[in-house]
Design a protein around this motif. Structure first.
Motif, mmCIF file in Angstrom:
data_model
loop_
_atom_site.group_PDB
_atom_site.id
_atom_site.type_symbol
_atom_site.label_atom_id
_atom_site.label_comp_id
_atom_site.label_asym_id
_atom_site.label_seq_id
_atom_site.Cartn_x
_atom_site.Cartn_y
_atom_site.Cartn_z
ATOM 1 N N SER A 175 -91.698 53.720 -53.643
ATOM 2 C CA SER A 175 -91.420 53.932 -52.218
ATOM 3 C C SER A 175 -90.893 52.640 -51.594
ATOM 4 O O SER A 175 -91.661 51.722 -51.279
ATOM 5 N N ALA A 176 -89.584 52.573 -51.416
ATOM 6 C CA ALA A 176 -88.969 51.385 -50.827
ATOM 7 C C ALA A 176 -89.492 51.122 -49.417
ATOM 8 O O ALA A 176 -89.691 49.961 -49.023
ATOM 9 N N GLY A 183 -94.011 44.108 -46.891
ATOM 10 C CA GLY A 183 -93.389 42.819 -46.616
ATOM 11 C C GLY A 183 -93.617 42.374 -45.182
ATOM 12 O O GLY A 183 -93.924 41.202 -44.917
ATOM 13 N N LEU A 184 -93.502 43.317 -44.240
ATOM 14 C CA LEU A 184 -93.738 42.979 -42.835
ATOM 15 C C LEU A 184 -95.178 42.539 -42.598
ATOM 16 O O LEU A 184 -95.439 41.610 -41.825
ATOM 17 N N ALA A 185 -96.114 43.223 -43.274
ATOM 18 C CA ALA A 185 -97.526 42.873 -43.116
ATOM 19 C C ALA A 185 -97.797 41.467 -43.657
ATOM 20 O O ALA A 185 -98.491 40.657 -43.018
ATOM 21 N N TYR A 186 -97.249 41.161 -44.832
ATOM 22 C CA TYR A 186 -97.420 39.819 -45.389
ATOM 23 C C TYR A 186 -96.767 38.765 -44.481
ATOM 24 O O TYR A 186 -97.325 37.682 -44.263
ATOM 25 N N GLN A 187 -95.612 39.096 -43.954
ATOM 26 C CA GLN A 187 -94.927 38.154 -43.077
ATOM 27 C C GLN A 187 -95.762 37.884 -41.830
ATOM 28 O O GLN A 187 -95.808 36.756 -41.322
ATOM 29 N N GLY A 188 -96.444 38.944 -41.323
ATOM 30 C CA GLY A 188 -97.300 38.778 -40.152
ATOM 31 C C GLY A 188 -98.434 37.805 -40.393
ATOM 32 O O GLY A 188 -98.941 37.186 -39.450
ATOM 33 N N ALA A 195 -94.301 38.187 -48.966
ATOM 34 C CA ALA A 195 -93.400 39.038 -48.179
ATOM 35 C C ALA A 195 -92.033 39.143 -48.851
ATOM 36 O O ALA A 195 -91.480 40.241 -48.990
ATOM 37 N N ALA A 196 -91.492 38.008 -49.306
ATOM 38 C CA ALA A 196 -90.190 38.010 -49.970
ATOM 39 C C ALA A 196 -90.225 38.870 -51.223
ATOM 40 O O ALA A 196 -89.290 39.633 -51.500
ATOM 41 N N ASN A 197 -91.294 38.757 -51.980
ATOM 42 C CA ASN A 197 -91.422 39.569 -53.208
ATOM 43 C C ASN A 197 -91.444 41.060 -52.876
ATOM 44 O O ASN A 197 -90.830 41.874 -53.578
ATOM 45 N N ALA A 198 -92.144 41.420 -51.797
ATOM 46 C CA ALA A 198 -92.209 42.829 -51.395
ATOM 47 C C ALA A 198 -90.826 43.334 -50.974
ATOM 48 O O ALA A 198 -90.420 44.448 -51.342
ATOM 49 N N PHE A 199 -90.088 42.526 -50.218
ATOM 50 C CA PHE A 199 -88.737 42.930 -49.807
ATOM 51 C C PHE A 199 -87.809 43.067 -51.020
ATOM 52 O O PHE A 199 -86.947 43.947 -51.054
ATOM 53 N N ARG A 200 -87.998 42.192 -52.028
ATOM 54 C CA ARG A 200 -87.175 42.287 -53.244
ATOM 55 C C ARG A 200 -87.444 43.599 -53.980
ATOM 56 O O ARG A 200 -86.523 44.242 -54.489
ATOM 57 N N MET A 210 -80.863 47.840 -45.711
ATOM 58 C CA MET A 210 -80.418 46.666 -44.960
ATOM 59 C C MET A 210 -81.578 45.954 -44.267
ATOM 60 O O MET A 210 -81.534 44.738 -44.071
ATOM 61 N N ARG A 211 -82.627 46.705 -43.908
ATOM 62 C CA ARG A 211 -83.776 46.068 -43.250
ATOM 63 C C ARG A 211 -84.409 45.032 -44.184
ATOM 64 O O ARG A 211 -84.650 43.885 -43.786
ATOM 65 N N SER A 212 -84.658 45.464 -45.419
ATOM 66 C CA SER A 212 -85.274 44.551 -46.385
ATOM 67 C C SER A 212 -84.341 43.399 -46.715
ATOM 68 O O SER A 212 -84.781 42.246 -46.862
ATOM 69 N N GLU A 213 -83.043 43.696 -46.827
ATOM 70 C CA GLU A 213 -82.069 42.645 -47.138
ATOM 71 C C GLU A 213 -82.035 41.595 -46.031
ATOM 72 O O GLU A 213 -82.029 40.381 -46.307
ATOM 73 N N ASN A 214 -82.047 42.040 -44.789
ATOM 74 C CA ASN A 214 -82.020 41.105 -43.656
ATOM 75 C C ASN A 214 -83.294 40.270 -43.588
ATOM 76 O O ASN A 214 -83.241 39.057 -43.321
ATOM 77 N N MET A 215 -84.435 40.924 -43.808
ATOM 78 C CA MET A 215 -85.702 40.190 -43.770
ATOM 79 C C MET A 215 -85.780 39.184 -44.912
ATOM 80 O O MET A 215 -86.265 38.055 -44.737
ATOM 81 N N LEU A 216 -85.301 39.576 -46.086
ATOM 82 C CA LEU A 216 -85.326 38.676 -47.235
ATOM 83 C C LEU A 216 -84.440 37.460 -46.977
ATOM 84 O O LEU A 216 -84.821 36.318 -47.283
ATOM 85 N N GLU A 217 -83.278 37.699 -46.390
ATOM 86 C CA GLU A 217 -82.366 36.600 -46.084
ATOM 87 C C GLU A 217 -83.001 35.641 -45.061
ATOM 88 O O GLU A 217 -82.882 34.427 -45.180
ATOM 89 N N LEU A 218 -83.675 36.235 -44.090
ATOM 90 C CA LEU A 218 -84.344 35.419 -43.069
ATOM 91 C C LEU A 218 -85.429 34.541 -43.689
ATOM 92 O O LEU A 218 -85.521 33.336 -43.403
ATOM 93 N N ILE A 219 -86.234 35.146 -44.574
ATOM 94 C CA ILE A 219 -87.357 34.416 -45.169
ATOM 95 C C ILE A 219 -86.868 33.361 -46.153
ATOM 96 O O ILE A 219 -87.390 32.242 -46.191
ATOM 97 N N THR A 220 -85.903 33.703 -46.960
ATOM 98 C CA THR A 220 -85.472 32.791 -48.034
ATOM 99 C C THR A 220 -84.651 31.624 -47.515
ATOM 100 O O THR A 220 -84.283 30.733 -48.284
ATOM 101 N N ASN A 221 -84.371 31.596 -46.220
ATOM 102 C CA ASN A 221 -83.766 30.396 -45.623
ATOM 103 C C ASN A 221 -84.798 29.279 -45.462
ATOM 104 O O ASN A 221 -84.441 28.143 -45.167
#
Length: 225
Positions: A175-176, A183-188, A195-200, A210-221
């Motif tokens: 379940s993506a 990922g959102l819960a871990y980020q919180g 969180a990054a691992n969950a988005f991956r 795209m939601r996961s891709e955007n969040m992953l890009e935000l975190i991995t910066n």
């Protein structure tokens, strides 16, 4: 409300000529109701037919005709509540669904939609109450874990959300959406690596997410993630 014959004539006229299926089935039920205006089965089925064909607002008036004949049936009250929910009339939906559960406290579907309605009103406490009732009435309904987790995220109770989402992922590992919410819960909790691992993983199961891709890009910066 108009008398039954005038009402039937009006709702039949609202059906577009192209919708031949609805026109023919509705005409059969209307004919039956001309002979017996107190035919609950015909009113209820006519309402279900209009609802299923997308005439949700019209279905509510028809359900009320059925409810007038059998006012003590919680399932009709439930359907009216669902119809209002579909139209995003959340206050009216809650009113009708609360009537349904007052008639039958074990009506899981009414609690389910009340959970949604209260969630979208921003009342996560009431939302959780009703999703918890669904869990108690139908413990095999795993999807309720997801909706409870959403309410916990709304309340910023991230650890509670993680606990439920991990349970859900055990039974639905692909379940993506569950992985995204995890990922959102871990980020919180500022657990950005988790969180990054969950988005991956979410992207693994849904590369178009795209939601996961955007969040992953935000975190991995952030260096080190």
């Amino acid at each position: 409300m108009k008398n039954d014959q005038s009402f039937l004539k009006d709702i039949l006229l609202q059906i577009p000529p192209a919708n031949k299926k609805l026109k023919s089935l509705a005409a059969l039920l209307a004919e039956r109701l001309k002979n017996d205006p107190d035919d609950f089965w015909a009113w209820d089925n006519l309402a279900n037919l209009y609802f299923s064909e997308g005439f949700v607002l019209q279905s509510i008036d028809i359900y009320h005709k059925a409810l007038k004949i059998k006012p003590d049936l919680p399932v009709v009250q439930l359907r009216i509540g669902i119809a209002y929910y579909r139209l995003a009339y959340l206050g009216k939906a809650i009113l009708e669904l609360e009537k349904a559960v007052s008639m039958d406290p074990g009506l899981a579907m009414a609690h389910y939609y009340l959970g949604f309605a209260y969630y979208h009103r921003g009342d996560s406490d009431r939302s959780l109450e009703h999703f918890q009732r669904v869990k108690e009435i139908s413990p095999e309904t795993r999807i309720v874990y997801y909706h409870m987790a959403e309410a916990y995220l709304q309340k910023r109770r991230f650890r509670d959300a993680i606990e439920l989402l991990e349970k859900l992922i055990k039974v639905s590992p692909s379940s993506a959406t569950a992985w995204y919410k995890l990922g959102l819960a871990y980020q919180g909790l500022y657990m950005n690596i988790e969180a990054a691992n969950a988005f991956r993983v979410a992207l693994k199961f849904n590369p178009q997410d795209m939601r996961s891709e955007n969040m992953l890009e935000l975190i991995t910066n952030v260096p080190g993630i």
